[in-house]
Design a protein around this motif. Structure first.
Motif, PDB file in Angstrom:
ATOM      1  N   GLY A 439     -48.668 156.059 124.275  1.00  0.00           N
ATOM      2  CA  GLY A 439     -48.703 157.475 123.944  1.00  0.00           C
ATOM      3  C   GLY A 439     -47.601 158.264 124.641  1.00  0.00           C
ATOM      4  N   GLU A 442     -44.247 157.503 122.953  1.00  0.00           N
ATOM      5  CA  GLU A 442     -44.169 158.150 121.647  1.00  0.00           C
ATOM      6  C   GLU A 442     -44.004 159.662 121.781  1.00  0.00           C
ATOM      7  N   HIS A 443     -44.651 160.257 122.780  1.00  0.00           N
ATOM      8  CA  HIS A 443     -44.506 161.696 123.009  1.00  0.00           C
ATOM      9  C   HIS A 443     -43.043 162.039 123.299  1.00  0.00           C
ATOM     10  N   GLU A 549     -48.924 159.752 119.349  1.00  0.00           N
ATOM     11  CA  GLU A 549     -49.296 159.718 120.765  1.00  0.00           C
ATOM     12  C   GLU A 549     -50.757 160.125 120.961  1.00  0.00           C
ATOM     13  N   TYR A 552     -52.836 157.106 120.106  1.00  0.00           N
ATOM     14  CA  TYR A 552     -52.807 156.140 121.211  1.00  0.00           C
ATOM     15  C   TYR A 552     -53.722 156.590 122.346  1.00  0.00           C
ATOM     16  N   TRP A 553     -53.673 157.854 122.689  1.00  0.00           N
ATOM     17  CA  TRP A 553     -54.484 158.346 123.805  1.00  0.00           C
ATOM     18  C   TRP A 553     -55.981 158.315 123.467  1.00  0.00           C
TER      19      TRP A 553
END
Length: 608
Positions: A439, A442-443, A549, A552-553
């Motif tokens: 994440g 990706e962020h 992200e 993912y988180w």
């Protein structure tokens, strides 16, 4: 890919030979036949079949989401869900294949049929790339509205996936055991060493296969197109089928054994029928096979013990067989079912880590949008980044087994070893860290994409090195090195040796369930975060407009909750088999030592 990684590090245990197997293969009765079948001459055919199947099937998976999006106009959610279902079928059907092989068909016929189905599936997929009418009209630009495939076109595509899943269900549960059958000569003093050598070559071929699949096949697809990229695996699979079947006269072909699933059903029925019986005080009132290591049932899940209580002497024939197998079972049958029931909660804790690993399409889309150049003239294919997961897994296993444990044992002056449950828990924790890292990366990537003006252009390459994806792949590899191997060793050590086929299938079954749940999670996130006017889903097909992200988180949070669930299941399970004393006493008979049963269970060989 996860199924392959688990197979690479699976405990090197000798597969159980079926009960009906003739143990006198090398006796004087059939000396020539025993020498003329099996042996090292069959190894190239067995190993080649497994290796070529892996190269072919694993080479198709990495780039498949791109094929579905570009050639079938699917969004990332729809395409990933289809891949989830394909993976679920591929992981579930080996359980059915193992059942058919052990109970009816035998291993050779199961592998041969599976190989043919895999070849047919790859040919059908190849045809979707070769024949224009089998695909919808091409999309002019990724992310733009595209014409959807017709029902007939969908049918052909899905048929290819179904055929390949059936093929995997026949090959993967039987290949290792079938190879061991060719070399297992109990009268050979070097028998164990020969088997160990075979296991080494088998796992080495599997490792080489996945390397070729994730590099060579992916490279061909990226540079020569789908027609060649799908054609090469189909041709390799044809070679695999021909080689395996041509060598048929050379193989040792064991007979099928008993049906464990039928045995479980009989225990449940017998326990229900005998539910009003009182527990006996004498060991002789429990029915056990002659020469069995199981004398009395354990106290765990005690209600099942009534399935093996002898009500009348007439219930057992003179040869020791029950007159009604649905009314009386053996202690061994009861303990097998108990062992399976007891491991189910801990088995369920591995589902979440499988969900995390199955998110292969999102890292692929990330890598596709990042700078993958190693030199000016060479860049790593986006589908090849999964190699870092396998590399990190392999490196850690070697370091752990050859460096860390010996060094720790030397420092402490005694053998040091992490328990299977400890490794499973560490793996879940590392998987949570892997999702958190994914994440964060990706962020940062999305922020750079927007900053560089690529919000509406998901195909643009962001000025950010794709090597930033390596840490999350390494964490996933370390997570599997702990959890996947720990799970497999846990099943082998806690389940009775008669259930080794079930032990080897539980991990794949967990991945099948994980794929289905992953589809539910992905679809729920897509519906909950998108659909509104001007509102983009977290998992949008446009990677720069979406919020991968956040997704993912969310998985990281679910994995952390799963870690707490694991602690509870581990505590409820209690000590593993290695921690139990063999001198416990049974209730009602103070002079009889309690047999070491599963869960407390039969001691089995574990990976060493």
């Amino acid at each position: 890919m996860k199924k392959l990684e688990m197979e690479l590090m699976e405990p090197q245990l000798q597969p159980q030979v079926e009960e009906k197997e003739e143990e006198e293969a090398g006796t004087a009765a059939f000396p020539r036949k025993a020498r003329s079948k099996g042996g090292l001459v069959t190894m190239p055919f067995v190993i080649a079949n497994e290796a070529l199947e892996k190269v072919s099937s694993y080479g198709l998976a990495p780039n498949m989401i791109l094929y579905l999006m570009k050639n079938y106009g699917m969004g990332v959610t729809k395409g990933q869900n289809l891949l989830f279902f394909w993976s679920a079928a591929t992981n579930f059907l080996p359980l059915l294949g193992a059942f058919l092989a052990d109970s009816y068909l035998g291993r050779f016929l199961t592998i041969a049929i599976g190989s043919v189905f895999s070849f047919l599936g790859m040919v059908v997929l190849w045809l979707t790339a070769m024949i224009r009418q089998l695909r919808p009209p091409a999309c002019t630009q990724l992310g733009q509205p595209c014409k959807t495939a017709s029902p007939a076109q969908y049918f052909v595509l899905i048929s290819s996936f179904v055929l390949m899943s059936i093929g995997a269900g026949g090959i993967r549960p039987c290949s290792l055991a079938f190879g061991a059958d060719q070399l297992d000569k109990k009268d050979n003093p070097q028998n164990q060493r020969v088997l160990e050598s075979f296991f080494g070559w088998y796992y080495a071929s599997a490792a080489i296969s996945v390397v070729i699949a994730l590099t060579g096949i992916v490279y061909i697809q990226d540079h020569l197109g789908w027609k060649v990229g799908f054609g090469v695996p189909a041709i390799l699979m044809l070679v695999s089928v021909v080689l395996f079947i041509v060598a048929s006269p050379l193989y040792v072909k064991r007979k099928s054994g008993r049906n464990l699933f039928g045995s479980f059903a009989r225990v449940l029925v017998a326990a229900y029928k005998n539910r009003k019986l009182s527990y006996p005080s004498k060991v002789s009132d429990y029915h056990c096979d002659k020469g069995s290591e199981y004398i009395v049932p354990s106290d765990k899940l005690r209600f099942l013990n009534k399935a093996c209580i002898i009500k009348n002497p007439e219930d057992v024939k003179p040869d020791g067989v029950p007159t009604n197998p649905w009314g009386l079972c053996t202690v061994e049958q009861v303990e097998e079912l108990k062992a399976l029931i007891r491991v189910i909660p801990l088995w369920s804790t591995g589902i979440m880590i499988s969900i995390n690993i199955s998110q292969s399409s999102f890292p692929l889309l990330q890598a596709s949008s990042m700078n993958r150049h190693v030199t000016k003239s060479f860049q790593i294919p986006a589908g090849s980044f999964g190699m870092f997961t396998i590399i990190s897994l392999t490196i850690w296993v070697v370091l752990y087994d050859r460096v860390i444990l010996p060094l720790a044992s030397k420092i402490r002056g005694k053998q040091v070893r992490l328990s299977t449950k400890s490794r499973m828990g560490i793996g879940i924790f590392l998987s949570s860290l892997g999702m958190l890292t994914s994440g964060i990366v990706e962020h940062v990537r999305r922020g750079k994409a927007i900053q560089q003006g690529f919000l509406n252009n998901p195909q643009a390459v962001v000025e950010m090195s794709a090597m930033w994806l390596v840490p999350q792949h390494c964490l996933n590899g370390f997570a599997e090195a702990f959890n996947a191997i720990g799970q497999t060793e846990f099943y082998y050590s806690e389940l009775p040796k008669s259930m080794s086929s079930i032990a080897s299938s539980l991990f794949g079954l967990g991945m099948a369930v994980a794929n289905l749940l992953a589809s539910v999670i992905l679809s729920t996130v897509d519906r909950s975060t998108g659909g509104g006017e001007g509102k983009e889903s977290w998992v949008s097909s446009n990677i720069n407009k979406g919020h991968y992200e956040y997704y993912y988180w969310l998985l990281a949070i679910l994995t952390t909750i799963n870690l707490l669930y694991f602690f509870a299941c581990s505590w409820l399970y209690g000590p593993c088999v290695q921690n139990f004393s063999s001198n416990e006493k049974i209730e009602g008979d103070n002079n009889a030592p309690k047999e070491r049963l599963s869960g407390p269970g039969t001691p089995l060989r574990v990976m060493g």
